[in-house]
Design a protein around this motif. Structure first.
Motif, short mmCIF file in Angstrom:
data_model
loop_
_atom_site.label_atom_id
_atom_site.label_comp_id
_atom_site.label_asym_id
_atom_site.label_seq_id
_atom_site.Cartn_x
_atom_site.Cartn_y
_atom_site.Cartn_z
N ILE A 1 47.12 47.54 35.25
CA ILE A 1 45.82 47.68 35.90
C ILE A 1 45.59 46.49 36.83
O ILE A 1 45.91 45.35 36.49
CB ILE A 1 44.68 47.80 34.86
CG1 ILE A 1 43.35 48.09 35.55
CG2 ILE A 1 44.59 46.55 33.98
CD1 ILE A 1 42.22 48.43 34.59
N TYR A 2 45.05 46.79 38.03
CA TYR A 2 44.70 45.76 39.00
C TYR A 2 43.21 45.90 39.33
O TYR A 2 42.71 47.01 39.52
CB TYR A 2 45.52 45.92 40.28
CG TYR A 2 46.97 45.56 40.12
CD1 TYR A 2 47.44 44.31 40.51
CD2 TYR A 2 47.88 46.46 39.57
CE1 TYR A 2 48.78 43.96 40.37
CE2 TYR A 2 49.21 46.13 39.41
CZ TYR A 2 49.65 44.88 39.81
OH TYR A 2 50.98 44.53 39.65
N THR A 3 42.53 44.78 39.43
CA THR A 3 41.12 44.76 39.83
C THR A 3 41.04 44.39 41.30
O THR A 3 41.69 43.44 41.75
CB THR A 3 40.33 43.72 39.01
OG1 THR A 3 40.52 43.98 37.62
CG2 THR A 3 38.85 43.80 39.34
N THR A 4 40.27 45.16 42.07
CA THR A 4 40.14 44.87 43.49
C THR A 4 39.37 43.56 43.69
O THR A 4 38.44 43.24 42.96
CB THR A 4 39.43 46.01 44.24
OG1 THR A 4 38.18 46.28 43.60
CG2 THR A 4 40.28 47.27 44.22
N ASN A 5 39.76 42.80 44.71
CA ASN A 5 39.20 41.48 44.99
C ASN A 5 38.35 41.50 46.25
O ASN A 5 38.85 41.32 47.35
CB ASN A 5 40.32 40.45 45.19
CG ASN A 5 40.79 39.85 43.90
OD1 ASN A 5 40.11 39.93 42.89
ND2 ASN A 5 41.97 39.25 43.92
N GLY A 6 37.06 41.78 46.13
CA GLY A 6 36.17 41.67 47.28
C GLY A 6 36.28 42.81 48.28
O GLY A 6 35.34 43.11 48.98
N ASP A 7 37.43 43.46 48.37
CA ASP A 7 37.60 44.64 49.19
C ASP A 7 38.69 45.49 48.56
O ASP A 7 39.37 45.05 47.64
CB ASP A 7 37.95 44.29 50.64
CG ASP A 7 39.26 43.53 50.73
OD1 ASP A 7 40.32 44.17 50.56
OD2 ASP A 7 39.23 42.31 50.98
N LEU A 8 38.86 46.70 49.05
CA LEU A 8 39.80 47.62 48.42
C LEU A 8 41.22 47.45 48.90
O LEU A 8 42.10 48.23 48.55
CB LEU A 8 39.34 49.07 48.62
CG LEU A 8 38.38 49.59 47.54
CD1 LEU A 8 37.09 48.79 47.53
CD2 LEU A 8 38.09 51.08 47.73
N GLY A 9 41.48 46.42 49.68
CA GLY A 9 42.84 46.15 50.12
C GLY A 9 43.44 44.91 49.50
O GLY A 9 44.57 44.54 49.82
N SER A 10 42.71 44.27 48.59
CA SER A 10 43.18 43.05 47.96
C SER A 10 42.96 43.15 46.45
O SER A 10 41.85 43.47 46.01
CB SER A 10 42.41 41.85 48.52
OG SER A 10 42.74 40.66 47.84
N PHE A 11 44.01 42.87 45.68
CA PHE A 11 43.95 43.03 44.23
C PHE A 11 44.20 41.70 43.53
O PHE A 11 44.89 40.83 44.04
CB PHE A 11 45.00 44.02 43.73
CG PHE A 11 44.96 45.37 44.40
CD1 PHE A 11 43.83 45.84 45.03
CD2 PHE A 11 46.09 46.18 44.38
CE1 PHE A 11 43.80 47.08 45.65
CE2 PHE A 11 46.08 47.43 44.98
CZ PHE A 11 44.93 47.88 45.62
N GLY A 12 43.64 41.59 42.32
CA GLY A 12 43.93 40.45 41.47
C GLY A 12 45.27 40.60 40.79
O GLY A 12 46.06 41.50 41.10
N THR A 13 45.54 39.75 39.82
CA THR A 13 46.81 39.79 39.09
C THR A 13 46.89 41.03 38.22
O THR A 13 45.92 41.39 37.53
CB THR A 13 46.95 38.53 38.21
OG1 THR A 13 46.86 37.37 39.04
CG2 THR A 13 48.27 38.54 37.47
#
Length: 310
Positions: A171-183
């Motif tokens: 599972i990845y959590t989006t970071n501030g926008d839907l084109g950037s993911f966390g670890t």
């Protein structure tokens, strides 16, 4: 990530559920969101086509279909997008504000997935290619969006194979926008039953709020036995527990499950019968399903995609 306008807590939660098509039956619609749709049709299906597996020239185009009833689909934007390189398989679609996003498989082997976006479902641009960040990644298959209606967070579930381990869901959590993911975080769903490891792919998650103890439901393909299996969890990240394994759902060999709600409040699951046809089944409770039947239109050209009820 672009978050929805915060009018009230209730409206925000309702909008989140409607956009990710995992709302409770009979939930009220937010008319603001209806105005911001690209099309009037409530159901949007993002898919690709492939008559012969692993022939890349057949697996590069995104196709968009729409429907009034969730069963009869009509062409809306054929050949809507083709990546500059690599493949476009297993497209998963979500609507965030007035923009649609698709995350998709980029190749049979590799260490990334791709995100594209559009406001009209016809003109798409690439947002990003995202590396998994998982050591020794060999394959990245079937990413799926999920918006959690409890906190409005958007996740991507994806199946990853490494040099050391067969397919397992992350599972990845989006970071501030839907084109950037966390670890990426590996989910605790790899082993079940007597503890014998089984590879799983195509994890699709829905939220059923009236299941108070385990409102999160997931459907995954057991890659060894080729059956779709059912899991539940208290949270989006797990721990996930198997509640129906092997062929308990009765579909036989299927893959690529995608689930949403029909106008009458029933759940519907579409599934890919590999190269033959696309099928659907309905359920009142996500555990007992009708016999799967052919989709009444276009069923021989659809491949693993995602349907949203907007």
């Amino acid at each position: 990530m672009k978050l929805l306008p915060f009018f009230t807590l209730i409206v925000s939660a309702s909008t989140a559920a409607l956009q990710q098509q995992q709302q409770e039956p009979h939930e009220e619609r937010n008319e603001t969101e209806v105005v911001r749709r690209a099309v009037d049709k409530p159901y949007v299906f993002a898919t690709f086509t492939s008559e012969h597996e692993q022939k890349s020239n057949e697996e590069t185009w995104l196709h968009i279909y729409t429907s009034d009833d969730g069963k009869q689909f009509a062409e809306y934007a054929m050949n809507a997008y083709k990546p500059a390189q690599g493949l476009l398989r297993d497209p998963s679609i979500i609507k965030d504000g007035d923009t649609y996003y698709v995350v998709h498989t980029t190749n049979w082997s590799g260490d990334d997935l791709a995100v594209i976006k559009s406001k009209d479902l016809k003109n798409w641009v690439q947002v990003s290619n995202v590396k998994t960040g998982v050591k020794d990644t060999e394959k990245v298959w079937a990413p799926e969006w999920f918006r959690d209606p409890t906190d409005n967070k958007i996740y991507v579930y994806v199946s990853i194979k490494t040099k050391q381990e067969n397919f397992a869901p992350y599972i990845y959590t989006t970071n501030g926008d839907l084109g950037s993911f966390g670890t990426g975080e590996k989910l605790d769903v790899y082993n079940y039953g007597n503890g014998v490891g089984q590879p799983h792919i195509d994890m699709f998650v829905v939220y059923k709020g009236d299941d108070k103890d385990t409102p999160y439901h997931a459907f995954m393909k057991n890659e060894k036995e080729k059956h779709i299996e059912h899991l539940t969890s208290k949270t989006a990240k797990g721990t996930w527990n198997y509640v129906q394994t092997n062929n308990a759902l009765g579909f036989g060999k299927r893959e690529g499950p995608t689930v949403t709600v029909l106008p009458d409040g029933k759940w519907i699951m579409w599934m890919d019968n590999y190269h033959g046809n696309y099928l659907y089944s309905t359920s009142d409770d996500l555990s007992h399903w009708s016999d799967s039947v052919d989709m009444p239109s276009h069923n021989k050209v659809f491949r693993h995609g995602t349907v949203i009820r907007q």
